[in-house]
Design a protein around this motif. Structure first.
Motif, PDB file in Angstrom:
ATOM      1  N   GLU A   1       3.534  14.269  11.877  1.00 43.88           N
ATOM      2  CA  GLU A   1       3.693  13.360  12.853  1.00 43.88           C
ATOM      3  C   GLU A   1       2.659  12.300  13.032  1.00 43.88           C
ATOM      4  O   GLU A   1       2.558  11.264  13.532  1.00 43.88           O
ATOM      5  CB  GLU A   1       4.195  14.079  14.388  1.00 43.88           C
ATOM      6  N   ARG A   2       1.365  12.725  12.610  1.00 47.24           N
ATOM      7  CA  ARG A   2      -0.039  11.966  12.774  1.00 47.24           C
ATOM      8  C   ARG A   2      -0.016  10.830  11.850  1.00 47.24           C
ATOM      9  O   ARG A   2      -0.529   9.887  12.275  1.00 47.24           O
ATOM     10  CB  ARG A   2      -1.099  12.980  12.677  1.00 47.24           C
ATOM     11  N   HIS A   3       0.429  11.003  10.836  1.00 53.49           N
ATOM     12  CA  HIS A   3       0.427  10.079   9.814  1.00 53.49           C
ATOM     13  C   HIS A   3       1.663   9.238   9.272  1.00 53.49           C
ATOM     14  O   HIS A   3       2.671   9.977   9.328  1.00 53.49           O
ATOM     15  CB  HIS A   3      -0.394  10.387   8.581  1.00 53.49           C
ATOM     16  N   THR A   4       1.615   8.105   8.991  1.00 56.32           N
ATOM     17  CA  THR A   4       2.613   7.184   8.596  1.00 56.32           C
ATOM     18  C   THR A   4       2.544   7.116   7.021  1.00 56.32           C
ATOM     19  O   THR A   4       1.590   6.532   6.451  1.00 56.32           O
ATOM     20  CB  THR A   4       2.912   5.807   8.872  1.00 56.32           C
TER      21      THR A   4
ATOM     22  N   THR B   1      -8.855  21.222   5.669  1.00 53.00           N
ATOM     23  CA  THR B   1      -8.659  20.149   5.172  1.00 53.00           C
ATOM     24  C   THR B   1      -7.240  19.683   4.664  1.00 53.00           C
ATOM     25  O   THR B   1      -6.529  20.717   4.063  1.00 53.00           O
ATOM     26  CB  THR B   1      -9.593  19.308   4.372  1.00 53.00           C
ATOM     27  N   TYR B   2      -6.793  18.329   4.598  1.00 57.22           N
ATOM     28  CA  TYR B   2      -5.838  17.698   3.913  1.00 57.22           C
ATOM     29  C   TYR B   2      -6.290  16.414   3.414  1.00 57.22           C
ATOM     30  O   TYR B   2      -7.438  16.084   3.982  1.00 57.22           O
ATOM     31  CB  TYR B   2      -4.482  17.844   4.766  1.00 57.22           C
ATOM     32  N   ALA B   3      -5.424  15.898   2.550  1.00 56.34           N
ATOM     33  CA  ALA B   3      -5.928  14.436   2.127  1.00 56.34           C
ATOM     34  C   ALA B   3      -4.607  13.556   2.073  1.00 56.34           C
ATOM     35  O   ALA B   3      -3.432  13.837   2.054  1.00 56.34           O
ATOM     36  CB  ALA B   3      -6.285  14.494   0.662  1.00 56.34           C
ATOM     37  N   ILE B   4      -4.882  12.376   2.284  1.00 53.20           N
ATOM     38  CA  ILE B   4      -4.102  11.225   2.108  1.00 53.20           C
ATOM     39  C   ILE B   4      -4.815   9.991   0.944  1.00 53.20           C
ATOM     40  O   ILE B   4      -5.882   9.882   0.915  1.00 53.20           O
ATOM     41  CB  ILE B   4      -4.036  10.413   3.289  1.00 53.20           C
ATOM     42  N   MET B   5      -3.917   9.982  -0.345  1.00 49.54           N
ATOM     43  CA  MET B   5      -4.275   9.256  -1.200  1.00 49.54           C
ATOM     44  C   MET B   5      -3.621   7.578  -0.768  1.00 49.54           C
ATOM     45  O   MET B   5      -2.126   7.699  -0.802  1.00 49.54           O
ATOM     46  CB  MET B   5      -3.883   9.544  -2.616  1.00 49.54           C
TER      47      MET B   5
ATOM     48  N   MET C   1       0.703  -1.123   0.059  1.00 50.65           N
ATOM     49  CA  MET C   1       0.020  -0.061  -0.042  1.00 50.65           C
ATOM     50  C   MET C   1       0.768   1.182  -0.034  1.00 50.65           C
ATOM     51  O   MET C   1       1.761   1.264   0.799  1.00 50.65           O
ATOM     52  CB  MET C   1      -0.872   0.018   1.211  1.00 50.65           C
ATOM     53  N   THR C   2       0.668   2.128  -0.946  1.00 50.85           N
ATOM     54  CA  THR C   2       1.366   3.388  -1.027  1.00 50.85           C
ATOM     55  C   THR C   2       0.647   4.538  -0.441  1.00 50.85           C
ATOM     56  O   THR C   2      -0.696   4.576  -0.776  1.00 50.85           O
ATOM     57  CB  THR C   2       2.011   3.716  -2.230  1.00 50.85           C
ATOM     58  N   ARG C   3       1.162   5.619   0.312  1.00 53.13           N
ATOM     59  CA  ARG C   3       0.247   6.561   1.013  1.00 53.13           C
ATOM     60  C   ARG C   3       1.167   7.640   0.689  1.00 53.13           C
ATOM     61  O   ARG C   3       2.060   7.929   1.052  1.00 53.13           O
ATOM     62  CB  ARG C   3       0.146   6.190   2.461  1.00 53.13           C
ATOM     63  N   VAL C   4       0.145   8.829   0.207  1.00 50.01           N
ATOM     64  CA  VAL C   4       0.751  10.008  -0.150  1.00 50.01           C
ATOM     65  C   VAL C   4      -0.184  11.256   0.569  1.00 50.01           C
ATOM     66  O   VAL C   4      -1.259  11.302   0.350  1.00 50.01           O
ATOM     67  CB  VAL C   4       0.983  10.515  -1.530  1.00 50.01           C
ATOM     68  N   LEU C   5       0.524  12.065   1.395  1.00 49.50           N
ATOM     69  CA  LEU C   5       0.109  12.987   2.120  1.00 49.50           C
ATOM     70  C   LEU C   5       0.021  14.142   1.244  1.00 49.50           C
ATOM     71  O   LEU C   5       1.127  14.495   0.658  1.00 49.50           O
ATOM     72  CB  LEU C   5       0.577  13.261   3.311  1.00 49.50           C
ATOM     73  N   ILE C   6      -1.128  14.789   1.269  1.00 49.93           N
ATOM     74  CA  ILE C   6      -1.309  15.874   0.107  1.00 49.93           C
ATOM     75  C   ILE C   6      -1.890  16.983   0.938  1.00 49.93           C
ATOM     76  O   ILE C   6      -3.006  17.161   1.531  1.00 49.93           O
ATOM     77  CB  ILE C   6      -2.131  15.682  -0.937  1.00 49.93           C
ATOM     78  N   LEU C   7      -1.176  18.462   1.058  1.00 49.92           N
ATOM     79  CA  LEU C   7      -1.822  19.596   1.566  1.00 49.92           C
ATOM     80  C   LEU C   7      -1.511  20.715   0.571  1.00 49.92           C
ATOM     81  O   LEU C   7      -0.700  20.652  -0.069  1.00 49.92           O
ATOM     82  CB  LEU C   7      -1.738  19.638   2.992  1.00 49.92           C
ATOM     83  N   SER C   8      -2.108  21.869   1.094  1.00 50.30           N
ATOM     84  CA  SER C   8      -1.812  22.960   0.287  1.00 50.30           C
ATOM     85  C   SER C   8      -2.373  24.322   1.112  1.00 50.30           C
ATOM     86  O   SER C   8      -3.156  23.991   2.143  1.00 50.30           O
ATOM     87  CB  SER C   8      -2.636  22.982  -1.140  1.00 50.30           C
ATOM     88  N   ASP C   9      -1.988  25.347   0.551  1.00 43.96           N
ATOM     89  CA  ASP C   9      -2.544  26.567   1.398  1.00 43.96           C
ATOM     90  C   ASP C   9      -2.471  26.410   2.925  1.00 43.96           C
ATOM     91  O   ASP C   9      -3.533  26.902   3.641  1.00 43.96           O
ATOM     92  CB  ASP C   9      -4.080  26.862   0.824  1.00 43.96           C
TER      93      ASP C   9
END
Length: 169
Positions: A22-25, A136-140, A1-9
């Motif tokens: 720190e919250r997410h691996t 918000t932010y996202a994880i794909m 499983m590949t996980r990418v954290l995405i945020l902006s602004d």
């Protein structure tokens, strides 16, 4: 499983960036611009980042094309692609780069949608959201391009259920 954290602004926020990291691996982290921090700020460590219209550090690239676990991502803030008017310009630019996933910000509008064979993700803003109250932010996440899930989180780490998006490319 590949996980990418995405945020902006994030517009100058620092503690929140550290808390989210720190919250997410995750395997990769993307910042779609308007951090208003220096490119080498400690809070930006480990992020692939692009510059936005409020970023003053001219070392930020305007766009990036990266491949993670077989999927090519096109990353831009979006202000140079008129994303407030429509998403076609950024979609065409990503197509020129053979990118299937487009990550952008600028509008502060959280959401994910499939357009043809492309997945567009705007993580919203962790500081100044528009059209909803949640910052918000996202994880794909994906194992194959047949099963992609984009989960949106509030700045405090709660899942925003109505924004969750599942798609196959």
């Amino acid at each position: 499983m590949t996980r990418v954290l995405i945020l902006s602004d994030s517009h100058g926020l620092t503690e929140e960036l550290v808390e989210i990291k720190e919250r997410h691996t995750v395997d990769y982290m993307i910042h779609c611009g308007d951090s208003e921090l220096e490119m080498d700020a400690p809070e930006m460590e480990r992020f692939y980042m692009v510059g936005g219209n409020t970023d003053m550090d001219n070392r930020f690239p305007e766009e990036l094309t990266l491949t993670f676990n077989g999927l090519t991502f096109f990353i831009a803030h979006g202000h140079r692609h008129n994303v407030k008017g429509n998403i076609m310009t950024i979609a065409y630019r990503a197509e020129e780069e053979n990118a299937r996933v487009i990550c952008f910000g600028h509008t502060h509008l959280a959401g994910a949608e499939k357009l043809g064979s492309q997945l567009l993700i705007n993580p919203g803003s962790i500081r100044l959201p528009r059209n909803r109250s949640e910052k918000t932010y996202a994880i794909m996440e994906w194992e194959s391009s047949e099963e992609i899930e984009v989960t949106f989180y509030t700045v405090s780490g709660e899942v925003v259920q109505d924004l969750t998006y599942r798609v196959s490319l």
